[in-house]
Write a protein that holds these residues in place. Structure first.
Motif, PDB file in Angstrom:
ATOM      1  N   GLY A 163       0.809  -1.197   0.000  1.00  0.00           N
ATOM      2  CA  GLY A 163       0.000   0.000   0.000  1.00  0.00           C
ATOM      3  C   GLY A 163       0.848   1.254   0.000  1.00  0.00           C
ATOM      4  O   GLY A 163       2.064   1.218  -0.223  1.00  0.00           O
ATOM      5  N   GLN A 164       0.210   2.384   0.278  1.00  0.00           N
ATOM      6  CA  GLN A 164       0.919   3.661   0.311  1.00  0.00           C
ATOM      7  C   GLN A 164       0.320   4.533   1.403  1.00  0.00           C
ATOM      8  O   GLN A 164      -0.910   4.568   1.592  1.00  0.00           O
ATOM      9  N   PHE A 214      -7.299   2.968  12.526  1.00  0.00           N
ATOM     10  CA  PHE A 214      -8.250   2.917  11.419  1.00  0.00           C
ATOM     11  C   PHE A 214      -9.210   1.787  11.725  1.00  0.00           C
ATOM     12  O   PHE A 214      -8.801   0.629  11.869  1.00  0.00           O
ATOM     13  N   THR A 215     -10.489   2.106  11.845  1.00  0.00           N
ATOM     14  CA  THR A 215     -11.496   1.118  12.208  1.00  0.00           C
ATOM     15  C   THR A 215     -12.534   1.006  11.099  1.00  0.00           C
ATOM     16  O   THR A 215     -13.108   2.016  10.674  1.00  0.00           O
ATOM     17  N   GLU A 216     -12.763  -0.207  10.620  1.00  0.00           N
ATOM     18  CA  GLU A 216     -13.832  -0.474   9.661  1.00  0.00           C
ATOM     19  C   GLU A 216     -14.893  -1.299  10.369  1.00  0.00           C
ATOM     20  O   GLU A 216     -14.586  -2.297  11.029  1.00  0.00           O
ATOM     21  N   LEU A 217     -16.147  -0.886  10.245  1.00  0.00           N
ATOM     22  CA  LEU A 217     -17.229  -1.644  10.868  1.00  0.00           C
ATOM     23  C   LEU A 217     -18.422  -1.686   9.933  1.00  0.00           C
ATOM     24  O   LEU A 217     -18.582  -0.824   9.048  1.00  0.00           O
ATOM     25  N   MET A 235      -9.614 -11.022  -5.825  1.00  0.00           N
ATOM     26  CA  MET A 235      -8.981  -9.871  -5.184  1.00  0.00           C
ATOM     27  C   MET A 235      -8.353 -10.238  -3.849  1.00  0.00           C
ATOM     28  O   MET A 235      -7.196  -9.903  -3.575  1.00  0.00           O
ATOM     29  N   ILE A 236      -9.098 -10.940  -3.002  1.00  0.00           N
ATOM     30  CA  ILE A 236      -8.635 -11.188  -1.642  1.00  0.00           C
ATOM     31  C   ILE A 236      -7.439 -12.133  -1.626  1.00  0.00           C
ATOM     32  O   ILE A 236      -6.644 -12.123  -0.675  1.00  0.00           O
ATOM     33  N   ASN A 237      -7.278 -12.927  -2.661  1.00  0.00           N
ATOM     34  CA  ASN A 237      -6.154 -13.864  -2.720  1.00  0.00           C
ATOM     35  C   ASN A 237      -4.994 -13.340  -3.574  1.00  0.00           C
ATOM     36  O   ASN A 237      -4.051 -14.079  -3.846  1.00  0.00           O
ATOM     37  N   SER A 238      -5.077 -12.086  -3.988  1.00  0.00           N
ATOM     38  CA  SER A 238      -4.017 -11.496  -4.802  1.00  0.00           C
ATOM     39  C   SER A 238      -3.125 -10.605  -3.931  1.00  0.00           C
ATOM     40  O   SER A 238      -3.485 -10.267  -2.798  1.00  0.00           O
ATOM     41  N   PRO A 239      -1.980 -10.181  -4.449  1.00  0.00           N
ATOM     42  CA  PRO A 239      -1.120  -9.262  -3.680  1.00  0.00           C
ATOM     43  C   PRO A 239      -1.583  -7.814  -3.751  1.00  0.00           C
ATOM     44  O   PRO A 239      -0.934  -6.935  -3.172  1.00  0.00           O
ATOM     45  N   HIS A 240      -2.690  -7.547  -4.445  1.00  0.00           N
ATOM     46  CA  HIS A 240      -3.180  -6.171  -4.558  1.00  0.00           C
ATOM     47  C   HIS A 240      -3.540  -5.645  -3.175  1.00  0.00           C
ATOM     48  O   HIS A 240      -4.241  -6.291  -2.402  1.00  0.00           O
ATOM     49  N   SER A 241      -3.070  -4.445  -2.846  1.00  0.00           N
ATOM     50  CA  SER A 241      -3.271  -3.896  -1.515  1.00  0.00           C
ATOM     51  C   SER A 241      -4.655  -3.275  -1.367  1.00  0.00           C
ATOM     52  O   SER A 241      -5.404  -3.119  -2.335  1.00  0.00           O
ATOM     53  N   THR A 242      -4.993  -2.888  -0.132  1.00  0.00           N
ATOM     54  CA  THR A 242      -6.250  -2.222   0.177  1.00  0.00           C
ATOM     55  C   THR A 242      -5.968  -1.050   1.126  1.00  0.00           C
ATOM     56  O   THR A 242      -4.826  -0.813   1.527  1.00  0.00           O
ATOM     57  N   LEU A 243      -7.039  -0.367   1.499  1.00  0.00           N
ATOM     58  CA  LEU A 243      -6.892   0.728   2.459  1.00  0.00           C
ATOM     59  C   LEU A 243      -6.297   0.262   3.779  1.00  0.00           C
ATOM     60  O   LEU A 243      -5.650   1.031   4.484  1.00  0.00           O
ATOM     61  N   ILE A 244      -6.529  -0.986   4.127  1.00  0.00           N
ATOM     62  CA  ILE A 244      -5.945  -1.501   5.372  1.00  0.00           C
ATOM     63  C   ILE A 244      -4.419  -1.399   5.299  1.00  0.00           C
ATOM     64  O   ILE A 244      -3.759  -0.982   6.262  1.00  0.00           O
ATOM     65  N   THR A 248       0.668   4.193   7.105  1.00  0.00           N
ATOM     66  CA  THR A 248       0.578   5.523   7.717  1.00  0.00           C
ATOM     67  C   THR A 248       0.880   5.474   9.205  1.00  0.00           C
ATOM     68  O   THR A 248       1.075   6.513   9.838  1.00  0.00           O
ATOM     69  N   GLY A 249       0.918   4.283   9.778  1.00  0.00           N
ATOM     70  CA  GLY A 249       1.212   4.141  11.196  1.00  0.00           C
ATOM     71  C   GLY A 249       0.002   3.870  12.065  1.00  0.00           C
ATOM     72  O   GLY A 249       0.096   3.925  13.294  1.00  0.00           O
ATOM     73  N   HIS A 250      -1.130   3.547  11.459  1.00  0.00           N
ATOM     74  CA  HIS A 250      -2.347   3.286  12.213  1.00  0.00           C
ATOM     75  C   HIS A 250      -2.427   1.830  12.660  1.00  0.00           C
ATOM     76  O   HIS A 250      -1.915   0.930  11.989  1.00  0.00           O
ATOM     77  N   THR A 251      -3.088   1.617  13.793  1.00  0.00           N
ATOM     78  CA  THR A 251      -3.549   0.278  14.161  1.00  0.00           C
ATOM     79  C   THR A 251      -4.844   0.016  13.396  1.00  0.00           C
ATOM     80  O   THR A 251      -5.772   0.835  13.438  1.00  0.00           O
ATOM     81  N   THR A 252      -4.909  -1.097  12.672  1.00  0.00           N
ATOM     82  CA  THR A 252      -6.086  -1.363  11.822  1.00  0.00           C
ATOM     83  C   THR A 252      -6.994  -2.374  12.512  1.00  0.00           C
ATOM     84  O   THR A 252      -6.550  -3.430  12.955  1.00  0.00           O
ATOM     85  N   ILE A 253      -8.270  -2.038  12.580  1.00  0.00           N
ATOM     86  CA  ILE A 253      -9.233  -2.815  13.373  1.00  0.00           C
ATOM     87  C   ILE A 253     -10.482  -3.069  12.547  1.00  0.00           C
ATOM     88  O   ILE A 253     -10.991  -2.171  11.866  1.00  0.00           O
ATOM     89  N   ALA A 254     -10.989  -4.285  12.590  1.00  0.00           N
ATOM     90  CA  ALA A 254     -12.268  -4.643  11.972  1.00  0.00           C
ATOM     91  C   ALA A 254     -13.260  -4.991  13.073  1.00  0.00           C
ATOM     92  O   ALA A 254     -12.953  -5.789  13.963  1.00  0.00           O
ATOM     93  N   ILE A 255     -14.441  -4.383  13.025  1.00  0.00           N
ATOM     94  CA  ILE A 255     -15.530  -4.703  13.960  1.00  0.00           C
ATOM     95  C   ILE A 255     -16.704  -5.155  13.115  1.00  0.00           C
ATOM     96  O   ILE A 255     -17.366  -4.352  12.458  1.00  0.00           O
TER      97      ILE A 255
END
Length: 559
Positions: free
Chosen positions: A222-223, A390-393, A309-318, A324-331
């Motif tokens: 990612g970036q 970064f939290t995705e819910l 997509m999920i099984n490829s090396p393509h990155s996501t916002l996570i 960027t230095g965030h802790t990434t959380i899924a709820i």
């Protein structure tokens, strides 16, 4: 003496023609009503005529069985197409939708309960078996010995000539009866075959794009988004929240006043809000495809695309927020079993229904109400970490069939482990009853969306306008995952959903305004809609180091 089919082979012929005609006309029934557009399926005389010319043999018996299987496949395909049209506003695509059968079965079990689901599926299976067996017996009950050869040849010729020429003839000033002749089964098979070829090509294009994406952030790591380096970011999806809730009757009478109230409440809490319009990847369901589309920056419009997509090396916002230095959380309260996809996404923390310590009652389809889910964002993300998160819910209270609709708990500090919701235990109508009552679901849809909006905005007012341990400020994006089913909100609803962006720092919202969002809680018109796959690009344009040329979204057709 009682009438016996075995003693009346010519009745076999007539009944075989009738039953097969009914079965092969089913692709038209869901939207044409009864009587259908066509009265006679021209495939029928051709099939029955060929069988009538064959003498009794093992091959004739096998061919009769294949015809019965073909007819039942047409019926199931037509039923699946009708369901897909009603729930998702699109035609069935056998190439990609076949993978949804396990999910459909699970949904039936969840909504009806295991005993009723088994009974319903068993009844449907037995009815199909009985219909197929009857058709086989009828098709085997006549042959060249007891069917005039001239009649059999006439059936073959009429079917063959009709299939070849009825479309051409019906386009001119032909007699009315010509318009009643058609070939719905052949048309259905041809449509699905062409659709499969187009989808196969689109999937190949999508697969190449996964590995050849030259956008700066598409690399596996990612970036970073430096403009959000010191900001807690929340991406929340509200189930079934589409612009139809704001723009169509009767829902807008309830939702528009709520949005006005929320705008005033946010302003009083020192928060700013802008709203846009996003075109989702799906309509009526398959929420996870829209989550994947938003985070990947790719049009993930089918389960097959999701798996690629999920099984490829393509990155996501996570990956971007990790960089960027965030802790990434899924709820994800809707996940009630193992979720290997979460690990493939690469979240630092994953909280699903079984790990969120909810001790209250289930709320119909929802494992827990939205207010509890939003409270867990505070518990697991905002107050727990000493660096930005970064939290995705994905919330559930506004999920079909929208029952029960509960009230907000005024004092958020009492939400606790959810036992405060005990007095709603058993509330709401029976699922089996609700799914048969579209009007009841329509009545519940608006109030359910209203509750979900109150929960999201209540969380923002309580937790965003204060000093956060992880970041200097907070940015909260809440949007619908998709429109509700056309059966609920009306025909041709489109796929647009509202996007509300809330922050305690107005400067964080300027880039959104520059890209078509507007202050307040009401979305702009369709001309300002942003494709869901363009949202990752938009975030990088606003908060990243890449230029707009590097992140200009591309799209492709297909399913």
């Amino acid at each position: 003496m009682m009438f016996s089919l075995a003693q009346a082979p010519r009745w076999h012929l007539l009944m075989a023609l009738s039953l097969l005609n009914i079965l092969l006309l089913t692709p038209e029934l869901p939207w044409a009503g009864f009587p259908p557009e066509h009265w006679i399926a021209l495939e029928v005389p051709l099939i029955v005529g060929v069988l009538a010319l064959l003498p009794p043999s093992r091959w004739r018996r096998w061919l009769s069985g294949l015809v019965a299987l073909f007819a039942l496949a047409i019926v199931f395909g037509a039923a699946g197409d009708a369901l897909t049209q009603t729930m998702q506003g699109r035609s069935l695509n056998l190439y990609t939708d076949i993978k949804l059968i396990p999910i459909l079965v699970e949904l039936i079990v969840t909504n009806l309960g295991l005993p009723l689901a088994i009974a319903g599926l068993s009844a449907a299976g037995l009815a199909s078996f009985a219909t197929g067996l009857l058709l086989v017996r009828l098709l085997r009950g006549f042959h060249a010995r007891n069917t005039p050869r001239a009649l059999a040849l006439l059936l073959v010729l009429s079917g063959g000539i009709g299939l070849a020429g009825v479309n051409v003839v019906s386009q001119g000033n032909a007699p009315v009866w010509i318009a009643r002749l058609g070939h719905p089964a052949a048309s259905f098979v041809r449509f699905e075959w062409q659709r499969a070829q187009q989808t196969r090509q689109a999937m190949a294009t999508f697969g190449r794009r996964l590995y050849d994406d030259d956008r700066a952030y598409a690399t596996p790591d990612g970036q970073a988004l430096p403009g959000l380096a010191d900001t807690d970011v929340i991406l929340g999806f509200i189930e079934s929240y589409g612009v139809a809730a704001i723009e169509r009757k009767p829902f807008k009478a309830e939702i528009r006043p709520r949005l006005e109230t929320i705008a005033h409440q946010l302003a009083a809490a020192g928060l700013s809000v802008v709203t846009g319009r996003v075109t989702a990847a799906t309509l009526g369901g398959q929420s996870w495809l829209n989550h994947a589309t938003f985070t990947s920056g790719l049009p993930v419009t089918s389960q097959l695309r999701f798996e690629l997509m999920i099984n490829s090396p393509h990155s996501t916002l996570i990956d971007d927020f990790k960089a960027t230095g965030h802790t990434t959380i899924a709820i994800m309260p809707g996940i009630t079993r193992d979720w290997p996809e979460g690990s493939l996404y690469g979240y630092d923390e994953i909280h699903t229904a079984g790990s969120m310590d909810y001790q209250g009652p289930s709320m119909g389809w929802a494992s827990m109400p939205d207010q509890f889910t939003w409270q867990r964002v505070e518990d697991y993300a905002l107050s727990r970490h000493d660096r930005p998160s970064f939290t995705e819910l994905a919330t559930l209270s506004s999920h079909a069939p929208w029952s029960p609709v509960i009230d907000m708990i005024e004092d958020w500090s009492t939400v606790g482990d959810g036992r405060v919701f005990d007095h709603w235990k058993g509330a709401g109508e029976d699922y089996a009853t609700l799914w048969q009552d579209t009007e009841a679901m329509r009545r519940n849809y608006g109030p359910a969306i209203d509750y979900s909006l109150q929960a999201a905005s209540g969380f923002a007012r309580r937790y965003l306008g204060r000093n956060l341990p992880g970041g200097d400020h907070a940015l909260m994006m809440i949007l619908g995952d998709h429109q509700a089913a056309p059966a609920i909100i009306g025909d041709t609803p489109g796929r647009d959903v509202p996007l509300h962006v809330i922050s305690d720092d107005p400067a964080l919202l300027r880039g959104f305004i520059d890209n078509g969002l507007r202050p307040g809680m009401f979305p702009p018109g369709p001309q300002a809609a942003i494709p869901m796959e363009g949202m990752r690009d938009l975030l990088h344009r606003i908060y990243g180091d890449v230029t707009s040329d590097e992140t200009s979204p591309t799209s492709d057709s297909g399913s």
